[in-house]
Write a protein that holds these residues in place. Structure first.
Motif, mmCIF file in Angstrom:
data_model
loop_
_atom_site.group_PDB
_atom_site.id
_atom_site.type_symbol
_atom_site.label_atom_id
_atom_site.label_comp_id
_atom_site.label_asym_id
_atom_site.label_seq_id
_atom_site.Cartn_x
_atom_site.Cartn_y
_atom_site.Cartn_z
ATOM 1 N N PRO A 50 0.832 -1.217 0.000
ATOM 2 C CA PRO A 50 0.000 0.000 0.000
ATOM 3 C C PRO A 50 0.861 1.260 0.000
ATOM 4 C CG PRO A 50 -0.786 -1.578 1.626
ATOM 5 C CD PRO A 50 0.546 -2.084 1.151
ATOM 6 N N ALA A 51 0.374 2.279 -0.657
ATOM 7 C CA ALA A 51 1.130 3.529 -0.761
ATOM 8 C C ALA A 51 1.404 4.139 0.597
ATOM 9 C CB ALA A 51 0.358 4.516 -1.636
ATOM 10 N N ARG A 52 0.500 3.972 1.545
ATOM 11 C CA ARG A 52 0.693 4.575 2.865
ATOM 12 C C ARG A 52 1.878 3.948 3.599
ATOM 13 N NH1 ARG A 52 -4.223 1.691 3.894
ATOM 14 N NH2 ARG A 52 -5.364 3.648 3.719
ATOM 15 N N GLU A 53 2.229 2.721 3.190
ATOM 16 C CA GLU A 53 3.379 2.061 3.803
ATOM 17 C C GLU A 53 4.662 2.341 3.031
ATOM 18 O OE1 GLU A 53 2.615 -2.082 4.248
ATOM 19 O OE2 GLU A 53 0.682 -1.799 5.266
ATOM 20 N N ALA A 54 4.521 2.648 1.752
ATOM 21 C CA ALA A 54 5.690 2.880 0.917
ATOM 22 C C ALA A 54 6.194 4.315 1.019
ATOM 23 C CB ALA A 54 5.371 2.543 -0.537
ATOM 24 N N TYR A 55 5.275 5.251 1.265
ATOM 25 C CA TYR A 55 5.648 6.670 1.293
ATOM 26 C C TYR A 55 5.147 7.309 2.589
ATOM 27 C CZ TYR A 55 6.136 5.753 -3.715
ATOM 28 O OH TYR A 55 6.492 5.223 -4.921
ATOM 29 N N GLN A 56 5.729 8.454 2.912
ATOM 30 C CA GLN A 56 5.334 9.189 4.113
ATOM 31 C C GLN A 56 4.245 10.218 3.781
ATOM 32 O OE1 GLN A 56 8.919 10.988 5.627
ATOM 33 N NE2 GLN A 56 9.773 9.064 6.367
ATOM 34 N N ASN A 57 3.378 10.464 4.742
ATOM 35 C CA ASN A 57 2.381 11.533 4.666
ATOM 36 C C ASN A 57 1.436 11.381 3.475
ATOM 37 O OD1 ASN A 57 1.089 13.877 5.542
ATOM 38 N ND2 ASN A 57 2.497 15.239 4.458
ATOM 39 N N VAL A 58 1.035 10.157 3.191
ATOM 40 C CA VAL A 58 0.036 9.911 2.138
ATOM 41 C C VAL A 58 -1.329 9.857 2.825
ATOM 42 C CG1 VAL A 58 -0.765 8.374 0.318
ATOM 43 C CG2 VAL A 58 1.680 8.650 0.733
ATOM 44 N N GLN A 59 -2.107 10.919 2.679
ATOM 45 C CA GLN A 59 -3.350 11.035 3.431
ATOM 46 C C GLN A 59 -4.597 10.669 2.633
ATOM 47 O OE1 GLN A 59 -3.678 14.834 5.465
ATOM 48 N NE2 GLN A 59 -1.459 14.965 5.780
ATOM 49 N N VAL A 60 -4.519 10.655 1.312
ATOM 50 C CA VAL A 60 -5.712 10.406 0.494
ATOM 51 C C VAL A 60 -5.623 9.103 -0.283
ATOM 52 C CG1 VAL A 60 -7.181 11.286 -1.358
ATOM 53 C CG2 VAL A 60 -6.156 12.870 0.274
ATOM 54 N N LEU A 61 -4.531 8.862 -0.986
ATOM 55 C CA LEU A 61 -4.410 7.685 -1.843
ATOM 56 C C LEU A 61 -3.635 6.557 -1.183
ATOM 57 C CD1 LEU A 61 -3.650 9.450 -5.256
ATOM 58 C CD2 LEU A 61 -5.849 8.672 -4.366
ATOM 59 N N GLY A 62 -3.664 6.518 0.125
ATOM 60 C CA GLY A 62 -2.930 5.477 0.836
ATOM 61 C C GLY A 62 -3.522 4.101 0.672
ATOM 62 N N ASP A 63 -4.758 4.005 0.188
ATOM 63 C CA ASP A 63 -5.419 2.714 0.061
ATOM 64 C C ASP A 63 -5.071 1.993 -1.227
ATOM 65 O OD1 ASP A 63 -6.688 4.814 -1.248
ATOM 66 O OD2 ASP A 63 -8.636 3.815 -1.250
ATOM 67 N N ILE A 64 -4.339 2.634 -2.151
ATOM 68 C CA ILE A 64 -3.955 1.971 -3.390
ATOM 69 C C ILE A 64 -2.506 1.496 -3.275
ATOM 70 C CG2 ILE A 64 -5.564 3.372 -4.708
ATOM 71 C CD1 ILE A 64 -3.233 5.054 -5.678
ATOM 72 N N SER A 65 -2.068 0.695 -4.234
ATOM 73 C CA SER A 65 -0.722 0.141 -4.158
ATOM 74 C C SER A 65 0.321 1.191 -4.504
ATOM 75 C CB SER A 65 -0.586 -1.046 -5.115
ATOM 76 O OG SER A 65 -0.587 -0.591 -6.467
ATOM 77 N N GLU A 66 1.562 0.877 -4.172
ATOM 78 C CA GLU A 66 2.676 1.776 -4.463
ATOM 79 C C GLU A 66 2.763 2.056 -5.968
ATOM 80 O OE1 GLU A 66 7.566 1.785 -3.966
ATOM 81 O OE2 GLU A 66 6.360 0.083 -3.279
ATOM 82 N N ASP A 67 2.601 1.004 -6.780
ATOM 83 C CA ASP A 67 2.682 1.177 -8.230
ATOM 84 C C ASP A 67 1.512 2.000 -8.757
ATOM 85 O OD1 ASP A 67 5.011 -0.289 -8.316
ATOM 86 O OD2 ASP A 67 4.011 -2.188 -8.798
ATOM 87 N N GLU A 68 0.312 1.757 -8.229
ATOM 88 C CA GLU A 68 -0.860 2.537 -8.660
ATOM 89 C C GLU A 68 -0.712 4.000 -8.257
ATOM 90 O OE1 GLU A 68 -4.753 -0.288 -8.653
ATOM 91 O OE2 GLU A 68 -3.769 -0.056 -6.712
#
Length: 354
Positions: free
Chosen positions: A68-86
């Motif tokens: 998930p993007a929220r785990e791959a990057y810091q301070n992702v508040q909106v699109l954290g539910d999609i994958s890092e690649d998405e």
């Protein structure tokens, strides 16, 4: 030159001036109602709006799954539910839609991508929430076609079609206060109608009802519609007609503009459309007034807002009805959203003009 020749010459000039206001060109007519009802759409053949090219995805969409993007990057508040690649794929598209020249640096500090120090990042975050809300809560208007950032921005950081509260006139002088009238502009189809219709009808959920007809023949507490209100409503209708490139019969039957049972299905879509715009302006854009710098605000200190033209640009289906959102599932999530709720569907067809 004799007097007769002068009169003929004058008559010719007068005729040319009168006909100059007419559109003497080849027209195309599309019947939209029963024969004999006058439910037709008339278009100038030379005035066909160019839809323009819809940009292709930045690269082949990634396959679902992954961190998930929220785990791959810091301070992702909106699109954290999609994958890092998405997430990376969606960010690349947004850059193309909004800031193709400035690139990522339009919203991000390249030395610290997680930082919120640049105001445009805060704005973009709220606009992403808005886009997701439109695609999930306002399907009565956008259907399954949906919207993306490109629907409004078209490759520009600031959508070219916008509005802000007009500057107030001087109430102490007759010349200084026109009460928003007698200043022809594109927003009122170059008429002298009030320029405050957007503020009255498209600003928030408490906006006035858009109606001009009363069910009662005499003034009373039950019949409060005034001539002034009629002018504001007509101003908005002129805007809508121009924004969609259609005439009144696109939604209404001239036999009774008020009657819903004589109107076209398009009127229901417009009913939801006005309320969707109110939600956008009231819930998402106006609260950003403290985030925008002064040069991004209107004369009364409010952010630039949307109206029908922002998306439609002279065609009844934005981008000619092409659905871009199908290539960007992050902008139309399947899960629940914690955002402003859409207006509830009417239990039955509304009985009055919205």
């Amino acid at each position: 030159m004799t007097r007769t020749m002068l009169l003929r010459f004058g008559a010719a000039l007068a005729g040319a001036a009168l006909l100059g206001a007419c559109q003497l060109e080849t027209k195309s007519v599309q019947q939209t109602g029963f024969r004999g009802t006058g439910m037709d759409q008339v278009h100038l053949v030379s005035d066909k709006k160019k839809i323009g090219e819809v940009p292709a995805p930045p690269y082949d969409p990634p396959k679902p799954g992954g961190k998930p993007a929220r785990e791959a990057y810091q301070n992702v508040q909106v699109l954290g539910d999609i994958s890092e690649d998405e997430f990376s794929y969606t960010m690349a598209a947004i850059t193309q839609w909004i800031a193709p020249e400035q690139g990522c640096n339009y919203c991000h500090n390249p030395a610290n991508m997680a930082s919120d120090e640049i105001y445009t990042k805060k704005v973009a975050r709220r606009m992403l929430q808005m886009t997701r809300n439109i695609n999930t809560s306002w399907t009565q208007h956008v259907k399954q076609t949906g919207v993306t950032c490109y629907t409004c921005h078209r490759g520009q950081a600031i959508p070219s079609e916008n509005w802000a509260l007009p500057a107030a006139g001087n109430p102490d002088t007759i010349l200084g206060n026109k009460h928003g009238q007698n200043a022809p502009m594109v927003s009122t189809a170059y008429s002298s109608l009030p320029n405050t219709a957007f503020a009255k009808y498209l600003l928030n959920s408490d906006s006035s009802q858009i109606r001009v007809q009363s069910e009662y023949s005499h003034p009373s507490k039950l019949a409060t519609t005034s001539t002034m209100e009629t002018e504001g409503t007509y101003s908005l209708m002129m805007h809508t007609s121009t924004a969609l490139g259609v005439n009144c019969a696109f939604c209404h039957n001239a036999g009774s503009f008020q009657a819903w049972n004589m109107s076209t299905p398009k009127r229901v879509g417009a009913w939801y459309g006005y309320r969707m715009v109110r939600d956008i302006n009231g819930s998402y854009i106006t609260p950003l007034a403290s985030v925008f710098p002064k040069h991004r605000l209107g004369p009364m200190g409010d952010p630039l807002k949307v109206n029908c033209t922002t998306c439609h640009r002279g065609v009844n289906k934005p981008l000619g009805g092409v659905s871009m959102v199908k290539d960007y599932p992050a902008l139309r999530p399947s899960g629940p959203l914690v955002t402003a709720a859409a207006a509830p569907a009417p239990a039955a067809a509304p009985t009055k003009m919205p």
